[in-house]
Design an enzyme around this catalytic site. Sequence first.
Site, mmCIF file in Angstrom:
data_model
loop_
_atom_site.group_PDB
_atom_site.id
_atom_site.type_symbol
_atom_site.label_atom_id
_atom_site.label_comp_id
_atom_site.label_asym_id
_atom_site.label_seq_id
_atom_site.Cartn_x
_atom_site.Cartn_y
_atom_site.Cartn_z
ATOM 1 N N SER A 146 0.860 -1.189 0.000
ATOM 2 C CA SER A 146 0.000 0.000 0.000
ATOM 3 C C SER A 146 0.889 1.229 0.000
ATOM 4 O O SER A 146 2.022 1.189 0.508
ATOM 5 C CB SER A 146 -0.873 0.011 1.269
ATOM 6 O OG SER A 146 -1.530 1.250 1.418
ATOM 7 N N TYR A 159 -1.298 -0.325 10.251
ATOM 8 C CA TYR A 159 -1.453 -0.619 8.821
ATOM 9 C C TYR A 159 -0.217 -0.187 8.039
ATOM 10 O O TYR A 159 0.327 -0.948 7.233
ATOM 11 C CB TYR A 159 -2.701 0.090 8.297
ATOM 12 C CG TYR A 159 -3.061 -0.279 6.878
ATOM 13 C CD1 TYR A 159 -3.612 -1.519 6.581
ATOM 14 C CD2 TYR A 159 -2.856 0.620 5.826
ATOM 15 C CE1 TYR A 159 -3.952 -1.858 5.281
ATOM 16 C CE2 TYR A 159 -3.195 0.284 4.528
ATOM 17 C CZ TYR A 159 -3.744 -0.952 4.255
ATOM 18 O OH TYR A 159 -4.070 -1.290 2.972
HETATM 19 N N1 LIG Z 1 -8.906 -0.470 -1.178
HETATM 20 C C1 LIG Z 1 -7.882 0.326 -0.905
HETATM 21 O O1 LIG Z 1 -8.001 1.549 -0.892
HETATM 22 C C2 LIG Z 1 -6.525 -0.263 -0.667
HETATM 23 C C3 LIG Z 1 -5.416 0.566 -0.741
HETATM 24 C C4 LIG Z 1 -4.161 0.019 -0.517
HETATM 25 C C5 LIG Z 1 -4.029 -1.313 -0.221
HETATM 26 N N2 LIG Z 1 -5.134 -2.104 -0.128
HETATM 27 C C6 LIG Z 1 -4.935 -3.527 0.186
HETATM 28 O O2 LIG Z 1 -5.555 -4.285 -0.813
HETATM 29 C C7 LIG Z 1 -5.885 -5.577 -0.293
HETATM 30 C C8 LIG Z 1 -7.324 -5.900 -0.638
HETATM 31 O O3 LIG Z 1 -8.164 -4.948 -0.003
HETATM 32 P P1 LIG Z 1 -9.606 -4.543 -0.542
HETATM 33 O O4 LIG Z 1 -9.581 -3.107 -0.818
HETATM 34 O O5 LIG Z 1 -10.052 -5.473 -1.609
HETATM 35 O O6 LIG Z 1 -10.451 -4.735 0.803
HETATM 36 P P2 LIG Z 1 -11.538 -5.834 1.178
HETATM 37 O O7 LIG Z 1 -11.803 -5.641 2.622
HETATM 38 O O8 LIG Z 1 -12.662 -5.746 0.214
HETATM 39 O O9 LIG Z 1 -10.750 -7.218 0.950
HETATM 40 C C9 LIG Z 1 -9.882 -7.786 1.881
HETATM 41 C C10 LIG Z 1 -10.248 -9.258 1.996
HETATM 42 O O10 LIG Z 1 -9.316 -9.932 2.866
HETATM 43 C C11 LIG Z 1 -10.046 -10.869 3.605
HETATM 44 N N3 LIG Z 1 -9.356 -11.234 4.837
HETATM 45 C C12 LIG Z 1 -9.162 -10.440 5.919
HETATM 46 N N4 LIG Z 1 -8.549 -11.143 6.891
HETATM 47 C C13 LIG Z 1 -8.330 -12.392 6.403
HETATM 48 C C14 LIG Z 1 -7.729 -13.561 6.943
HETATM 49 N N5 LIG Z 1 -7.246 -13.608 8.195
HETATM 50 N N6 LIG Z 1 -7.663 -14.671 6.163
HETATM 51 C C15 LIG Z 1 -8.152 -14.652 4.905
HETATM 52 N N7 LIG Z 1 -8.749 -13.570 4.357
HETATM 53 C C16 LIG Z 1 -8.831 -12.450 5.087
HETATM 54 C C17 LIG Z 1 -11.372 -10.176 3.900
HETATM 55 O O11 LIG Z 1 -12.402 -11.100 4.261
HETATM 56 C C18 LIG Z 1 -11.644 -9.448 2.604
HETATM 57 O O12 LIG Z 1 -12.467 -10.183 1.716
HETATM 58 C C19 LIG Z 1 -5.589 -5.505 1.206
HETATM 59 O O13 LIG Z 1 -4.326 -6.111 1.464
HETATM 60 C C20 LIG Z 1 -5.540 -4.019 1.471
HETATM 61 O O14 LIG Z 1 -4.757 -3.718 2.605
HETATM 62 C C21 LIG Z 1 -6.377 -1.604 -0.352
#
Ligand SMILES: NC(=O)c1ccc[n+]([C@@H]2O[C@H](COP(=O)([O-])OP(=O)(O)OC[C@H]3O[C@@H](n4cnc5c(N)ncnc54)[C@H](O)[C@@H]3O)[C@@H](O)[C@H]2O)c1
Length: 266
Positions: A146, A159
């Site tokens: 991120s 985070y």
């Molecule tokens: N959306 C953003 O703005 C953004 C920005 C930077 C980084 N990210 C990163 O992108 C990735 C995906 O995020 P997203 O935006 O799709 O969010 P999201 O919450 O939609 O998806 C994250 C998924 O991870 C799963 N998860 C959480 N804990 C878990 C565990 N212990 N075991 C298995 N699965 C687990 C959740 O159930 C969820 O479906 C993450 O690593 C997040 O940190 C997101």
Amino acid sequence: MTESRFQARHILITGGGGEIGQAAAERLTAEGAHVSLLDIDGDKLAAAAARLAELGNAPRTYACDITDAAAVADTVAQVIDDGGPLVGLFNNAGYQGAFAPVQDYPGDDFARVMQINVVGAFNVLQRVSRAMITAGRGGAVVNTASMAGLSGPPNMPAYGTSKAAIIGLTQTAAKDLAPHDIRVNAVSPGFIGPGFMWERQVEQQASVASPYYADEPDAVAAQMIASVPMRRYGRLDEIASAVAFLLSDDASYMTGTNLPLSGGGA
Ligand SMILES: NC(=O)c1ccc[n+]([C@@H]2O[C@H](COP(=O)([O-])OP(=O)(O)OC[C@H]3O[C@@H](n4cnc5c(N)ncnc54)[C@H](O)[C@@H]3O)[C@@H](O)[C@H]2O)c1
């Protein structure tokens, strides 16, 4: 788009029930991959699978908590038994954590963020890379870091720390796995929306009395967008495109890199 870029390639996506995981699944299957989705949340997995099935490509789904190393070992073995050797991993499951300045941040949540975002990602990377080495066909891994891991956002000490660790893990794993023809890269999304994480961070930053953001969500959203040179948040398909590139042979000489996907934002 090259339709056959992933023809007959089996790729595992963690966080496959989430927004970025689903977007990547759609993109990779559109380019010929067969994907397996892993997530802790069975309902999200079912919804993601139904959506992909509508597009003509029902994935296999696996409910698994990536913080449980034994469960990850069993699940990765099952994924390979069911779908054949893995040549790709999108190591993407994650948790945003609480929002509070470091002096007030809840210790149990700090540990939880590290357990999911760092230890969990390590558990999956270790099991999948071992299997890739055994299969002897090489492979490609993309870890989701991120911009928070590069810029130190206020009120997100856990985070930001966890995502900086993912960049470190990516660099070391790239070296350890290069002799086995396994590439390891990271993507660092910035502000991505619309969606759960965007809404949550706007609301949470507004709720924390801090000198960095306003105390009203719409004003926080405007502040965040104003900090992005391209003056908009990124779309999910823009993340999926970069992930597909790094997993594909188009990135065959790239390993150990971290690709910022931030509209120019720091
Ligand atoms: N959306 C953003 O703005 C953004 C920005 C930077 C980084 N990210 C990163 O992108 C990735 C995906 O995020 P997203 O935006 O799709 O969010 P999201 O919450 O939609 O998806 C994250 C998924 O991870 C799963 N998860 C959480 N804990 C878990 C565990 N212990 N075991 C298995 N699965 C687990 C959740 O159930 C969820 O479906 C993450 O690593 C997040 O940190 C997101």
